[in-house]
Scaffold this active site. Sequence first.
Site, PDB file in Angstrom:
ATOM      1  N   ARG A 253       0.990  -1.280   0.126  1.00 51.80           N
ATOM      2  CA  ARG A 253       0.087   0.068  -0.055  1.00 51.80           C
ATOM      3  C   ARG A 253       0.882   1.327  -0.183  1.00 51.80           C
ATOM      4  NH1 ARG A 253      -3.292  -2.273  -1.864  1.00 51.80           N
ATOM      5  NH2 ARG A 253      -5.437  -2.479  -1.422  1.00 51.80           N
ATOM      6  N   GLU A 282      -3.189   7.419  -6.135  1.00 46.57           N
ATOM      7  CA  GLU A 282      -3.119   6.736  -7.391  1.00 46.57           C
ATOM      8  C   GLU A 282      -3.878   7.351  -8.361  1.00 46.57           C
ATOM      9  OE1 GLU A 282      -3.535   2.724  -6.444  1.00 46.57           O
ATOM     10  OE2 GLU A 282      -1.701   2.594  -5.474  1.00 46.57           O
ATOM     11  N   HIS A 300      -0.362   0.088  -9.899  1.00 46.15           N
ATOM     12  CA  HIS A 300      -1.216  -0.853  -9.087  1.00 46.15           C
ATOM     13  C   HIS A 300      -1.841  -2.205 -10.034  1.00 46.15           C
ATOM     14  CE1 HIS A 300      -3.743  -0.894  -5.285  1.00 46.15           C
ATOM     15  NE2 HIS A 300      -3.553  -2.214  -5.493  1.00 46.15           N
TER      16      HIS A 300
HETATM   17  N1  LIG Z   1      -0.427  -4.449  -5.154  1.00 42.12           N
HETATM   18  C1  LIG Z   1      -1.502  -5.261  -5.144  1.00 42.12           C
HETATM   19  O1  LIG Z   1      -2.317  -5.200  -6.043  1.00 42.12           O
HETATM   20  C2  LIG Z   1      -1.891  -5.923  -3.948  1.00 42.12           C
HETATM   21  C3  LIG Z   1      -2.583  -7.155  -4.157  1.00 42.12           C
HETATM   22  C4  LIG Z   1      -2.972  -7.852  -2.938  1.00 42.12           C
HETATM   23  C5  LIG Z   1      -2.644  -7.411  -1.578  1.00 42.12           C
HETATM   24  N2  LIG Z   1      -2.004  -6.328  -1.571  1.00 42.12           N
HETATM   25  C6  LIG Z   1      -1.692  -5.656  -0.306  1.00 42.12           C
HETATM   26  O2  LIG Z   1      -0.357  -6.343   0.314  1.00 42.12           O
HETATM   27  C7  LIG Z   1      -0.621  -6.198   1.607  1.00 42.12           C
HETATM   28  C8  LIG Z   1      -0.529  -7.567   2.343  1.00 42.12           C
HETATM   29  O3  LIG Z   1      -1.390  -8.405   1.898  1.00 42.12           O
HETATM   30  P1  LIG Z   1      -1.587 -10.100   2.536  1.00 42.12           P
HETATM   31  O4  LIG Z   1      -2.775 -10.487   1.826  1.00 42.12           O
HETATM   32  O5  LIG Z   1      -0.354 -10.652   2.470  1.00 42.12           O
HETATM   33  O6  LIG Z   1      -2.006  -9.482   4.109  1.00 42.12           O
HETATM   34  P2  LIG Z   1      -2.024 -10.343   5.404  1.00 42.12           P
HETATM   35  O7  LIG Z   1      -3.038  -9.740   6.210  1.00 42.12           O
HETATM   36  O8  LIG Z   1      -1.959 -12.018   5.231  1.00 42.12           O
HETATM   37  O9  LIG Z   1      -0.385 -10.132   6.011  1.00 42.12           O
HETATM   38  C9  LIG Z   1      -0.248  -9.123   6.383  1.00 42.12           C
HETATM   39  C10 LIG Z   1       0.949  -9.018   7.837  1.00 42.12           C
HETATM   40  O10 LIG Z   1       1.479  -7.897   8.026  1.00 42.12           O
HETATM   41  C11 LIG Z   1       1.706  -8.134   9.439  1.00 42.12           C
HETATM   42  N3  LIG Z   1       1.576  -6.638   9.789  1.00 42.12           N
HETATM   43  C12 LIG Z   1       0.919  -5.855  10.540  1.00 42.12           C
HETATM   44  N4  LIG Z   1       1.250  -4.874  11.220  1.00 42.12           N
HETATM   45  C13 LIG Z   1       2.758  -4.793  11.273  1.00 42.12           C
HETATM   46  C14 LIG Z   1       4.008  -4.290  11.374  1.00 42.12           C
HETATM   47  N5  LIG Z   1       3.854  -3.027  12.063  1.00 42.12           N
HETATM   48  N6  LIG Z   1       5.251  -4.596  10.981  1.00 42.12           N
HETATM   49  C15 LIG Z   1       5.257  -5.912  10.111  1.00 42.12           C
HETATM   50  N7  LIG Z   1       4.386  -6.445   9.870  1.00 42.12           N
HETATM   51  C16 LIG Z   1       3.085  -6.098  10.304  1.00 42.12           C
HETATM   52  C17 LIG Z   1       0.503  -8.686   9.812  1.00 42.12           C
HETATM   53  O11 LIG Z   1       0.544  -9.193  11.134  1.00 42.12           O
HETATM   54  C18 LIG Z   1       0.143  -9.846   8.777  1.00 42.12           C
HETATM   55  O12 LIG Z   1       0.976 -10.916   9.138  1.00 42.12           O
HETATM   56  C19 LIG Z   1      -2.087  -5.570   2.090  1.00 42.12           C
HETATM   57  O13 LIG Z   1      -1.636  -4.293   2.283  1.00 42.12           O
HETATM   58  C20 LIG Z   1      -2.812  -5.955   0.681  1.00 42.12           C
HETATM   59  O14 LIG Z   1      -3.763  -4.824   0.641  1.00 42.12           O
HETATM   60  C21 LIG Z   1      -1.461  -5.575  -2.778  1.00 42.12           C
HETATM   61  O1  LIG Z   2      -5.466  -5.166  -1.876  1.00 39.25           O
HETATM   62  C1  LIG Z   2      -5.582  -5.652  -2.957  1.00 39.25           C
HETATM   63  O2  LIG Z   2      -6.386  -6.534  -3.116  1.00 39.25           O
HETATM   64  C2  LIG Z   2      -4.774  -5.142  -4.220  1.00 39.25           C
HETATM   65  O3  LIG Z   2      -4.452  -3.972  -3.895  1.00 39.25           O
HETATM   66  C3  LIG Z   2      -5.680  -5.149  -5.497  1.00 39.25           C
HETATM   67  O4  LIG Z   2      -6.406  -4.051  -5.760  1.00 39.25           O
HETATM   68  P1  LIG Z   2      -7.353  -4.140  -7.185  1.00 39.25           P
HETATM   69  O5  LIG Z   2      -8.187  -4.961  -6.704  1.00 39.25           O
HETATM   70  O6  LIG Z   2      -7.810  -2.707  -7.156  1.00 39.25           O
HETATM   71  O7  LIG Z   2      -6.242  -4.379  -8.165  1.00 39.25           O
END
Ligand SMILES: NC(=O)c1ccc[n+]([C@@H]2O[C@H](COP(=O)([O-])OP(=O)(O)OC[C@H]3O[C@@H](n4cnc5c(N)ncnc54)[C@H](O)[C@@H]3O)[C@@H](O)[C@H]2O)c1
Ligand SMILES: O=C(O)[C@H](O)COP(=O)(O)O
Length: 439
Positions: A253, A282, A300
Amino acid sequence: MLIRSFTGIFRTVRNASNMAFQLKRVLISDSLDPCCAKILESNGIAVDTNTKLTKEQLVAEIPKYDGLIVRSATKVTAAVIEAATNLKIIGRAGTGVDNIDLNASSKKGVIVMNTPSGNTLSAAEHTCAMICAMSRNIPQAHMSMKSGKWDRKAFMGSELYGKTLGIIGLGRIGKEVALRMQSFGMTTIGFDPIIPASVSAEFNTEWMTLDKLWPLADYITVHTPLIPQTKGLLNDETFGKCKKGVHVLNIARGGIIDEDALARALKSGQCGGAALDVFVEEPPTNRDLVDHPNLVATPHLGASTAEAQKRVAEEIGQQFVDLVQGKRLEGGVNAMALSNALQPGTRPLVALGQGLGAVAAALAGKITNKTTVKINTYGPDLQSAASFLGAAVSVGLLKVQIANSLNLVNAPFYAKEIGVKVRLVTNYYVFWMALKFSF
Ligand SMILES: NC(=O)c1ccc[n+]([C@@H]2O[C@H](COP(=O)([O-])OP(=O)(O)OC[C@H]3O[C@@H](n4cnc5c(N)ncnc54)[C@H](O)[C@@H]3O)[C@@H](O)[C@H]2O)c1
Ligand SMILES: O=C(O)[C@H](O)COP(=O)(O)O
């Protein structure tokens, strides 16, 4: 009057035991795989898809809907939720719910649910692709060639083999990134306040504090939610604790890596390269950062694969249907109590509590603080029944006595039926009622 009240009670009891959730019309306001709409429509829920709504148009349109499905583009602000007079549920086809005002949703009783694992692999693969692209300057070399050059000197890279990858956030994506990058010969280390060292050791990642991690890592990737504790996790001070030339990635994020601090670190060479898929704004307005030659950027795209999009669309559609049919609440973000209430072992007791609550509501005004309610139940778990009842009649007017009766020892835990006899002793009359709840 009393008879009319009890007819109402029995109707409420019947609905309560179904735990049904009505949804008539759902708005899909971000681009989603069409399978989501198909699932909803084939279950009798009307769907409108409109991915072009402005903020103002969304506020104007939302009262027509009792369900809303978004990705990350639609901002479900407090203004949208306030205007949403019929909204019961918001679905996020994906993981992050930071585009949804959870406080406003909870205050209004709107359930928010997501599909947190459907895009994990795509986001992990994108992270690994960004690490590879960055280490070998692939995007820069590609642009150079596209502009007609053949430059073999400007893009000297470095091997990943033998390097250390620091992973902050060892949840779903962090773990998959670790497993994949180990196949390149990288050592993985990480920090997560929730995931213990014993768990990260199962995927060959040494858990350590951030202060230990900063100076050891050649690459640092963040996979946490954006919360106050993670905002600006990489900042001027923490960049200063890293190896000179450290490479950093943010596919999670915008804002977990402070963008201004990153621009400064890239300029000074403290940061040797960065890869960003997400931005504070964004599309990003900070062009100094985006245009930096050592920055690799994507708009993204972490979850943008056909497979992930099909998965999250299917999951959110099915989760809506399951809730409508009272089967389960999957992926609930702000509705733990309701998720628990839909567990098989809890449902009979919730229904009992609701039924008794309805009894109490119907008798409101006819009872005083002298009223005693004696309840004889037969069923599996009187303690829980008692606590649900306590919640249901928390009007504070009733003295509640729970009396055990009948065959409790042999009652199966997942009851098919709970019976209850309610004896109301008021100042004016004594009344007995027998209710039976079937599931
Ligand atoms: N770029 C994209 O398109 C995309 C796609 C999917 C997810 N994401 C993002 O990726 C991130 C992770 O997703 P996920 O499914 O692995 O989530 P998840 O909940 O499985 O893992 C997140 C981890 O972060 C840890 N965490 C919380 N606070 C913390 C801190 N202060 N220091 C270190 N670790 C900490 C939590 O304990 C957890 O284990 C989220 O922000 C999600 O929105 C982005
Ligand atoms: O948190 C998520 O699932 C990702 O950031 C993906 O976002 P999007 O669905 O807008 O691609």
